[in-house]
Design an enzyme around this catalytic site. Sequence first.
Site, PDB file in Angstrom:
ATOM      1  N   GLY A   1     -10.280  86.852 -37.213  1.00  0.00           N
ATOM      2  CA  GLY A   1      -9.319  85.798 -36.941  1.00  0.00           C
ATOM      3  C   GLY A   1      -9.854  84.645 -36.110  1.00  0.00           C
ATOM      4  O   GLY A   1      -9.868  83.511 -36.562  1.00  0.00           O
TER       5      GLY A   1
ATOM      6  N   GLY B   1      -7.894  79.012 -38.276  1.00  0.00           N
ATOM      7  CA  GLY B   1      -7.036  77.836 -38.167  1.00  0.00           C
ATOM      8  C   GLY B   1      -7.749  76.514 -38.358  1.00  0.00           C
ATOM      9  O   GLY B   1      -7.113  75.514 -38.670  1.00  0.00           O
TER      10      GLY B   1
ATOM     11  N   SER C   1      -6.975  89.171 -35.007  1.00  0.00           N
ATOM     12  CA  SER C   1      -7.121  87.972 -34.188  1.00  0.00           C
ATOM     13  C   SER C   1      -7.196  88.293 -32.706  1.00  0.00           C
ATOM     14  O   SER C   1      -7.071  87.400 -31.867  1.00  0.00           O
ATOM     15  CB  SER C   1      -5.958  87.004 -34.454  1.00  0.00           C
ATOM     16  OG  SER C   1      -6.063  86.457 -35.749  1.00  0.00           O
TER      17      SER C   1
ATOM     18  N   SER D   1       0.199  81.615 -38.205  1.00  0.00           N
ATOM     19  CA  SER D   1       0.334  80.842 -36.969  1.00  0.00           C
ATOM     20  C   SER D   1       0.105  79.353 -37.218  1.00  0.00           C
ATOM     21  O   SER D   1       0.879  78.503 -36.760  1.00  0.00           O
ATOM     22  CB  SER D   1      -0.665  81.348 -35.922  1.00  0.00           C
ATOM     23  OG  SER D   1      -0.478  82.731 -35.686  1.00  0.00           O
ATOM     24  N   SER D   2      -0.963  79.031 -37.956  1.00  0.00           N
ATOM     25  CA  SER D   2      -1.245  77.622 -38.257  1.00  0.00           C
ATOM     26  C   SER D   2      -0.180  77.024 -39.168  1.00  0.00           C
ATOM     27  O   SER D   2      -0.018  75.805 -39.225  1.00  0.00           O
ATOM     28  CB  SER D   2      -2.624  77.481 -38.913  1.00  0.00           C
ATOM     29  OG  SER D   2      -3.642  77.904 -38.030  1.00  0.00           O
TER      30      SER D   2
ATOM     31  N   TYR E   1      -1.299  92.199 -39.381  1.00  0.00           N
ATOM     32  CA  TYR E   1      -1.775  91.034 -38.622  1.00  0.00           C
ATOM     33  C   TYR E   1      -1.761  91.421 -37.146  1.00  0.00           C
ATOM     34  O   TYR E   1      -0.707  91.525 -36.530  1.00  0.00           O
ATOM     35  CB  TYR E   1      -0.866  89.840 -38.900  1.00  0.00           C
ATOM     36  CG  TYR E   1      -1.307  88.516 -38.310  1.00  0.00           C
ATOM     37  CD1 TYR E   1      -2.444  88.387 -37.523  1.00  0.00           C
ATOM     38  CD2 TYR E   1      -0.562  87.362 -38.545  1.00  0.00           C
ATOM     39  CE1 TYR E   1      -2.833  87.170 -36.997  1.00  0.00           C
ATOM     40  CE2 TYR E   1      -0.943  86.130 -38.022  1.00  0.00           C
ATOM     41  CZ  TYR E   1      -2.085  86.038 -37.238  1.00  0.00           C
ATOM     42  OH  TYR E   1      -2.460  84.832 -36.727  1.00  0.00           O
TER      43      TYR E   1
ATOM     44  N   LYS F   1      -5.845  91.808 -40.557  1.00  0.00           N
ATOM     45  CA  LYS F   1      -6.311  90.487 -40.107  1.00  0.00           C
ATOM     46  C   LYS F   1      -6.341  90.577 -38.595  1.00  0.00           C
ATOM     47  O   LYS F   1      -5.312  90.650 -37.929  1.00  0.00           O
ATOM     48  CB  LYS F   1      -5.361  89.376 -40.550  1.00  0.00           C
ATOM     49  CG  LYS F   1      -5.753  87.998 -40.010  1.00  0.00           C
ATOM     50  CD  LYS F   1      -4.706  86.963 -40.337  1.00  0.00           C
ATOM     51  CE  LYS F   1      -5.115  85.568 -39.879  1.00  0.00           C
ATOM     52  NZ  LYS F   1      -5.172  85.400 -38.442  1.00  0.00           N
TER      53      LYS F   1
ATOM     54  N   ASP G   1     -11.760  81.714 -34.841  1.00  0.00           N
ATOM     55  CA  ASP G   1     -12.776  80.894 -35.512  1.00  0.00           C
ATOM     56  C   ASP G   1     -14.112  80.916 -34.791  1.00  0.00           C
ATOM     57  O   ASP G   1     -15.177  80.929 -35.421  1.00  0.00           O
ATOM     58  CB  ASP G   1     -12.288  79.446 -35.608  1.00  0.00           C
ATOM     59  CG  ASP G   1     -11.007  79.308 -36.402  1.00  0.00           C
ATOM     60  OD1 ASP G   1     -10.314  80.319 -36.575  1.00  0.00           O
ATOM     61  OD2 ASP G   1     -10.683  78.194 -36.835  1.00  0.00           O
ATOM     62  N   GLU G   2     -14.080  80.907 -33.447  1.00  0.00           N
ATOM     63  CA  GLU G   2     -15.305  80.787 -32.676  1.00  0.00           C
ATOM     64  C   GLU G   2     -16.170  82.046 -32.716  1.00  0.00           C
ATOM     65  O   GLU G   2     -17.314  82.021 -32.277  1.00  0.00           O
ATOM     66  CB  GLU G   2     -14.981  80.422 -31.220  1.00  0.00           C
ATOM     67  CG  GLU G   2     -14.103  81.413 -30.484  1.00  0.00           C
ATOM     68  CD  GLU G   2     -12.613  81.178 -30.653  1.00  0.00           C
ATOM     69  OE1 GLU G   2     -11.865  81.484 -29.715  1.00  0.00           O
ATOM     70  OE2 GLU G   2     -12.200  80.708 -31.729  1.00  0.00           O
TER      71      GLU G   2
END
Length: 363
Positions: free
Chosen positions: A191, A210, A168, A48-49, A138, A166, A193-194
């Site tokens: 996935g 990301g 997310s 995605s990034s 994913y 993976k 980040d937070e």
Amino acid sequence: MELKKYLGVIPAFYACYDDAGNISPERTRALARYLLGKGVKGLYVGGSSGECICQSVQERKVILENVMAEVGGKLTVIAHVACNNALDSEELARHAESLKVDAIAAIPPIYFHLPPYGIAEYWNDISAAAPNTDFIIYNIPQLAGVALTPALLAEMQKNPRVIGVKNSSMPTQDIQMWKDQGGPDFVVMNGPDEQFVSGLAMGACAGIGGTYAVMPELFLKVYEHFQKGEMEAANTGARENIALLQKDLDAARAESAELQTKLDEANAASSEAADKLSDAETRLSEAEKARETLEKTLESAQKENDTLSRRTQANELLVSAQAALEQGDYAALRSHLEALGAYADALKDDGAALYEILRSYID
């Protein structure tokens, strides 16, 4: 299976463009080299990034080729190869295997939401195109539109090349589900980040994020604290990361709001300019109509002036002819009448009648 190469902090690799908007091999290599120097475990390329959905097959090949040329064999490289059709996805899978990436990954097809058996067939066809390469599912339902389920994962586990997920999706419980179902040798990567720390706590062995490439040191430190069991330090680091992300997000929102204000002002100015232009065009149109009217008036006046001038000359010649008749000078009469012939059409009723009378004296 060698799991160690998949454990740790794996930044999602960014798409790198030149100033003209084309893929930049030089900038791609520079970013890969930078992240290698930061000590990350690996790179997730073409996700995605990496703006994969917006790129052509050739562009994605160029990116992966340059990443592998720079860090192949030095970092774990996972190549996301999914396109919205199987043939392009299989081509990218074969290409990735030829470059000796560590694993390939794929989202399910988007837009048309396939049933689970269709998704499994799609993933297995991609995996078959790279038969010697590990395959990672994913799961990103908020963007793909379909979610991984225990039943679909069970079907995919029949493929020996499927080594992990993976994940997310936002519920961290999903990580626990995939880990429990996959077993100790099954790789599950966090996935979002937070929720890096909470994802690790639920069983994730790695994180693919990301924002890792922006601040790799911070995520590496959090991961190190977690591995040492220093949960308070890990949580503190995670909160600091989130605070930085929120700060950047707030700054981005403020910048976006400022840009929107400028855009609104520009639109208002444009609208005002358009109104003024419309008013000017209206006035110009009215002026053009007035000019046309004036030209017609002048033309009419000129015609009338010409008519009056001819009539005046005709009357003068008529008076001269009448005087010549009274004096018995027929030669002068003839001369005046011949000259008057060119203006006879300008004579009015009485003048025209007198002209005919005078002509009778020389006919």
